[in-house]
Write a protein that holds these residues in place. Sequence first.
Motif, PDB file in Angstrom:
ATOM      1  N   SER B  84     136.064  70.841  -3.703  1.00  0.00           N
ATOM      2  CA  SER B  84     135.499  70.450  -2.573  1.00  0.00           C
ATOM      3  C   SER B  84     134.326  69.527  -2.480  1.00  0.00           C
ATOM      4  O   SER B  84     134.095  68.070  -2.023  1.00  0.00           O
ATOM      5  N   TYR B  85     133.208  69.660  -3.387  1.00  0.00           N
ATOM      6  CA  TYR B  85     132.274  68.955  -3.441  1.00  0.00           C
ATOM      7  C   TYR B  85     132.659  67.611  -4.522  1.00  0.00           C
ATOM      8  O   TYR B  85     132.096  66.595  -4.015  1.00  0.00           O
ATOM      9  N   GLY B  86     133.488  67.884  -5.236  1.00  0.00           N
ATOM     10  CA  GLY B  86     133.781  66.532  -5.888  1.00  0.00           C
ATOM     11  C   GLY B  86     134.526  65.370  -5.006  1.00  0.00           C
ATOM     12  O   GLY B  86     134.212  64.319  -5.283  1.00  0.00           O
ATOM     13  N   TYR B  87     135.365  66.126  -4.322  1.00  0.00           N
ATOM     14  CA  TYR B  87     136.203  65.285  -3.024  1.00  0.00           C
ATOM     15  C   TYR B  87     135.031  64.499  -2.314  1.00  0.00           C
ATOM     16  O   TYR B  87     135.138  63.453  -2.237  1.00  0.00           O
ATOM     17  N   ALA B  88     133.968  65.346  -2.052  1.00  0.00           N
ATOM     18  CA  ALA B  88     132.992  64.677  -1.097  1.00  0.00           C
ATOM     19  C   ALA B  88     132.146  63.666  -1.913  1.00  0.00           C
ATOM     20  O   ALA B  88     132.133  62.459  -1.268  1.00  0.00           O
ATOM     21  N   ILE B  89     131.641  63.895  -2.915  1.00  0.00           N
ATOM     22  CA  ILE B  89     131.019  62.908  -3.753  1.00  0.00           C
ATOM     23  C   ILE B  89     131.617  61.631  -4.123  1.00  0.00           C
ATOM     24  O   ILE B  89     131.029  60.792  -4.020  1.00  0.00           O
ATOM     25  N   SER B  90     132.751  61.872  -4.309  1.00  0.00           N
ATOM     26  CA  SER B  90     133.757  60.753  -5.127  1.00  0.00           C
ATOM     27  C   SER B  90     134.290  60.022  -3.848  1.00  0.00           C
ATOM     28  O   SER B  90     135.141  58.993  -4.126  1.00  0.00           O
ATOM     29  N   ASP B  91     134.148  60.415  -2.579  1.00  0.00           N
ATOM     30  CA  ASP B  91     134.713  59.884  -1.485  1.00  0.00           C
ATOM     31  C   ASP B  91     136.369  59.767  -1.632  1.00  0.00           C
ATOM     32  O   ASP B  91     136.726  58.952  -0.766  1.00  0.00           O
ATOM     33  N   ARG B  92     136.947  60.696  -2.228  1.00  0.00           N
ATOM     34  CA  ARG B  92     138.495  60.701  -2.415  1.00  0.00           C
ATOM     35  C   ARG B  92     139.113  61.384  -1.386  1.00  0.00           C
ATOM     36  O   ARG B  92     140.414  61.596  -1.597  1.00  0.00           O
ATOM     37  N   CYS B  93     138.369  62.170  -0.424  1.00  0.00           N
ATOM     38  CA  CYS B  93     139.269  62.834   0.512  1.00  0.00           C
ATOM     39  C   CYS B  93     139.202  62.140   1.994  1.00  0.00           C
ATOM     40  O   CYS B  93     138.037  62.139   2.523  1.00  0.00           O
ATOM     41  N   PRO B  94     140.270  61.381   2.196  1.00  0.00           N
ATOM     42  CA  PRO B  94     140.175  60.729   3.594  1.00  0.00           C
ATOM     43  C   PRO B  94     139.699  61.355   4.938  1.00  0.00           C
ATOM     44  O   PRO B  94     139.103  60.964   5.699  1.00  0.00           O
ATOM     45  N   TYR B  95     140.114  62.843   4.747  1.00  0.00           N
ATOM     46  CA  TYR B  95     139.536  63.527   5.963  1.00  0.00           C
ATOM     47  C   TYR B  95     137.888  63.679   5.815  1.00  0.00           C
ATOM     48  O   TYR B  95     137.373  63.695   7.022  1.00  0.00           O
ATOM     49  N   PHE B  96     137.461  63.922   4.867  1.00  0.00           N
ATOM     50  CA  PHE B  96     136.070  63.908   4.599  1.00  0.00           C
ATOM     51  C   PHE B  96     135.356  62.625   4.859  1.00  0.00           C
ATOM     52  O   PHE B  96     134.382  62.570   5.893  1.00  0.00           O
ATOM     53  N   HIS B  97     136.044  61.554   4.319  1.00  0.00           N
ATOM     54  CA  HIS B  97     135.534  60.323   4.692  1.00  0.00           C
ATOM     55  C   HIS B  97     135.396  59.775   6.333  1.00  0.00           C
ATOM     56  O   HIS B  97     134.450  59.325   6.577  1.00  0.00           O
ATOM     57  N   PHE B  98     136.680  60.247   7.073  1.00  0.00           N
ATOM     58  CA  PHE B  98     136.613  59.892   8.362  1.00  0.00           C
ATOM     59  C   PHE B  98     136.062  60.770   9.270  1.00  0.00           C
ATOM     60  O   PHE B  98     135.800  60.538  10.516  1.00  0.00           O
ATOM     61  N   ALA B  99     135.577  62.165   8.662  1.00  0.00           N
ATOM     62  CA  ALA B  99     135.083  62.981   9.612  1.00  0.00           C
ATOM     63  C   ALA B  99     133.552  62.502  10.153  1.00  0.00           C
ATOM     64  O   ALA B  99     132.973  62.310   9.309  1.00  0.00           O
ATOM     65  N   ASP B 100     133.484  62.634  11.625  1.00  0.00           N
ATOM     66  CA  ASP B 100     132.234  62.600  12.068  1.00  0.00           C
ATOM     67  C   ASP B 100     131.225  63.955  11.740  1.00  0.00           C
ATOM     68  O   ASP B 100     130.011  63.539  11.852  1.00  0.00           O
ATOM     69  N   LEU B 101     131.526  64.795  11.487  1.00  0.00           N
ATOM     70  CA  LEU B 101     130.914  65.929  11.182  1.00  0.00           C
ATOM     71  C   LEU B 101     131.649  67.082  10.416  1.00  0.00           C
ATOM     72  O   LEU B 101     132.910  66.910  10.563  1.00  0.00           O
ATOM     73  N   VAL B 102     130.848  67.468   9.496  1.00  0.00           N
ATOM     74  CA  VAL B 102     131.403  68.503   8.697  1.00  0.00           C
ATOM     75  C   VAL B 102     130.702  70.020   9.106  1.00  0.00           C
ATOM     76  O   VAL B 102     129.649  69.999   9.344  1.00  0.00           O
ATOM     77  N   VAL B 103     131.646  70.933   9.450  1.00  0.00           N
ATOM     78  CA  VAL B 103     131.212  72.280   9.896  1.00  0.00           C
ATOM     79  C   VAL B 103     131.170  73.140   8.848  1.00  0.00           C
ATOM     80  O   VAL B 103     132.333  73.478   8.309  1.00  0.00           O
ATOM     81  N   GLY B 104     130.067  73.776   8.348  1.00  0.00           N
ATOM     82  CA  GLY B 104     130.154  74.960   7.382  1.00  0.00           C
ATOM     83  C   GLY B 104     129.772  76.234   7.963  1.00  0.00           C
ATOM     84  O   GLY B 104     129.376  76.434   9.351  1.00  0.00           O
ATOM     85  N   GLU B 105     130.153  77.273   7.127  1.00  0.00           N
ATOM     86  CA  GLU B 105     129.529  78.649   7.729  1.00  0.00           C
ATOM     87  C   GLU B 105     128.906  79.388   6.627  1.00  0.00           C
ATOM     88  O   GLU B 105     129.219  79.084   5.516  1.00  0.00           O
ATOM     89  N   THR B 106     128.110  79.977   6.872  1.00  0.00           N
ATOM     90  CA  THR B 106     127.450  81.039   5.826  1.00  0.00           C
ATOM     91  C   THR B 106     128.350  82.105   5.358  1.00  0.00           C
ATOM     92  O   THR B 106     128.303  83.317   5.520  1.00  0.00           O
ATOM     93  N   THR B 107     129.304  81.615   4.403  1.00  0.00           N
ATOM     94  CA  THR B 107     130.266  82.764   3.862  1.00  0.00           C
ATOM     95  C   THR B 107     129.735  83.216   2.419  1.00  0.00           C
ATOM     96  O   THR B 107     128.781  83.967   2.432  1.00  0.00           O
ATOM     97  N   CYS B 108     130.083  82.553   1.442  1.00  0.00           N
ATOM     98  CA  CYS B 108     129.833  82.925   0.174  1.00  0.00           C
ATOM     99  C   CYS B 108     128.410  82.247  -0.430  1.00  0.00           C
ATOM    100  O   CYS B 108     127.880  81.283   0.283  1.00  0.00           O
ATOM    101  N   ASP B 109     127.904  82.860  -1.553  1.00  0.00           N
ATOM    102  CA  ASP B 109     126.705  82.137  -2.030  1.00  0.00           C
ATOM    103  C   ASP B 109     126.908  80.734  -2.536  1.00  0.00           C
ATOM    104  O   ASP B 109     125.986  79.848  -1.939  1.00  0.00           O
ATOM    105  N   GLY B 110     127.806  80.627  -2.855  1.00  0.00           N
ATOM    106  CA  GLY B 110     128.180  78.937  -3.366  1.00  0.00           C
ATOM    107  C   GLY B 110     128.427  78.041  -2.297  1.00  0.00           C
ATOM    108  O   GLY B 110     127.705  77.064  -2.358  1.00  0.00           O
TER     109      GLY B 110
END
Lengths: 385, 385
Positions: B84-110
Amino acid sequence: MEIIKDLPEIFDEFEDKKKQSFLKVKEYKEKQIPIIGAYCSFFPREIAVAMGAIPVGLCSSANETVELAETVLPKNVCPLIKSSYGYAISDRCPYFHFADLVVGETTCDGKKKMYELMSEFKEVYVMELPNTQSEGGLRFWREEIIRFKEFLEEYFQVVITENDIRRAIVSQNKRREALKRFYGLMKLEPVPMSGLELGKVLYGSKYQFGQEEMTKELNELSDRILEEYEKGRQLEKRPRILITGCPMGEDTNKIVEAIENNGGVVVGFENCTGANAVERMVDEDDPDVYGAIARKYFSIGCAIMTPNNNRIHLLGEMIDDYHADGVVEMILSGCHSVEMESISVKNFVNEEKHLPYLAVVTDYSKGDVGQLNTRLAAFVEMIRK
Amino acid sequence: MEIIKDLPEIFDEFEDKKKQSFLKVKEYKEKQIPIIGAYCSFFPREIAVAMGAIPVGLCSSANETVELAETVLPKNVCPLIKSSYGYAISDRCPYFHFADLVVGETTCDGKKKMYELMSEFKEVYVMELPNTQSEGGLRFWREEIIRFKEFLEEYFQVVITENDIRRAIVSQNKRREALKRFYGLMKLEPVPMSGLELGKVLYGSKYQFGQEEMTKELNELSDRILEEYEKGRQLEKRPRILITGCPMGEDTNKIVEAIENNGGVVVGFENCTGANAVERMVDEDDPDVYGAIARKYFSIGCAIMTPNNNRIHLLGEMIDDYHADGVVEMILSGCHSVEMESISVKNFVNEEKHLPYLAVVTDYSKGDVGQLNTRLAAFVEMIRK
């Protein structure tokens, strides 16, 4: 006539408290004084003390039980969890053995599941700690503290009054003030003792049960150190290293040794061994005792919180107050929270505090002592230049 | 005239949806339709749909970006986080690229820490998910859903009415019902398709944006499968394996392949790829829309919950309903929650369900394909005997 002990002797006595107190805990048990064990700084000791119970830190920092734990747990969870669980299943921790109750908190992924596994053979009560230090989270945590008090009342068939809690707050604050005064001596330049000596007292004090006795002993020790400092007991000037990261003690003292055997001095522990759990007092004037306790514990800058601004804040303060020349972060292998957060901690130390930073990933074994010496010697040497 | 496609062709089309939808997401962006990305099953899609936004699952299941992520993140965190993080920093996920907002939840430590790191270069909103499925936790989570709605209103300058939410609940329930009906076909004996085909549709459907279109397509597919089933499109009888554990897709299909190339068939996914996130509907009759949504998502049996009884409950139901002959747990290397919990899952499967259980710790690489084949072939063979 009282025999005047040397300081090193006193430091060693503190280090030995864990063993000395084995018998004490048995005595308490025989006197039917409840014993409540915990692993974590979030454990609100005041509630246990208020009911007349003895709060005790459970064994978790030695390599000896790791291998046994690995026969059940995954190898890649952190040594703290493996050591704790290994002590528990092998019944090798007298504090665990005599504890009427173990109190856990929903901190990290591994601990949450460890408490589930422990509850198969021990009475375990888990407090739910929120993940974010928000207003809503604080309200939730306050409710958890009340729920815990109610559980203790039910489980031990006792009544815990607000006055009991108020008295416990005062005694625990005194204990924290004494600890704070003691470790605060390391702000002196040059330092009045080594980081290893500092660590012996901090770790040992977890196993000193008499709250007033401990406060008194610690204050006397601080007086004595200051007295001897003025007479010249001072360490020569050395690169001053502040430690942050995972909790330390026993088998992770190898880090402190590697720093100090190579010319540095550890001036403080920002982690749960030191300031993180102690620095902030419970507000004695707050009419809402539960809110006051909740706020103290909820402010702990643990890496399981997101974001964890309180840690950065305390780290910054300690870097300044203790005149740190560098920061060493101790990461227990498999502790994702601390290891992932170390990315931001490094940035803060390097870019905002303009100090060198070194992260050391380790476990409780002796396998990396050589490597640690090489790395930490190079780090200390770099600072000296 | 409509060309009648073969079933395998339709399965492949579903598998390709992730790629096909790259362009679609760009079109939405050009039309200024908000795009809200998420990684996790706890994300309450209804709130995003209610405001007219497109909820989209972000790239997280392929090995291609793991190495890049390891230049920043610790190597020992799970491949899902690294991918996930690799896709995000390399801008290789078009969905991440075009997302206006990313929603996370406090699931696991990582993940908690990953969202902190992501927020340095992307707008990230984190919902606080409690750790325990208690009444208090549910109230807290309901408040979090309202807070999320209010954040969206402020951030996108829109008004989200309860009627909007009610409509979104209905459309999302239809989507879930269609998915449930589809994967429920695997209850048939013999099965009407392979687990690999099942997985292609489940995974692909995450990237089908038109909610009604998807519901329609899925229902048509289920009709078609049933129709052909009656005409004889049935797989020969094989050991029926239920998969549990971490989410799957793309590079972890190697597990399904290793089971099916060695004579077994995967009859279902109890994890977030399948039933775990879908099984329970939002109560459409509840006058409290937030409470209804909170209850649905809060009931997800994720290993970050303690205790995680809902997972055991669903697993037990699926073992019975899908006539499983064995359970394979897929554990992503470094996922402490799932790996620690696997101890209890194994006990449940072996002792309460009297079925064989195999835990497989893996990552997104191809390095262990040979070993997986050996282990899973032996497992399938043992069941056959």
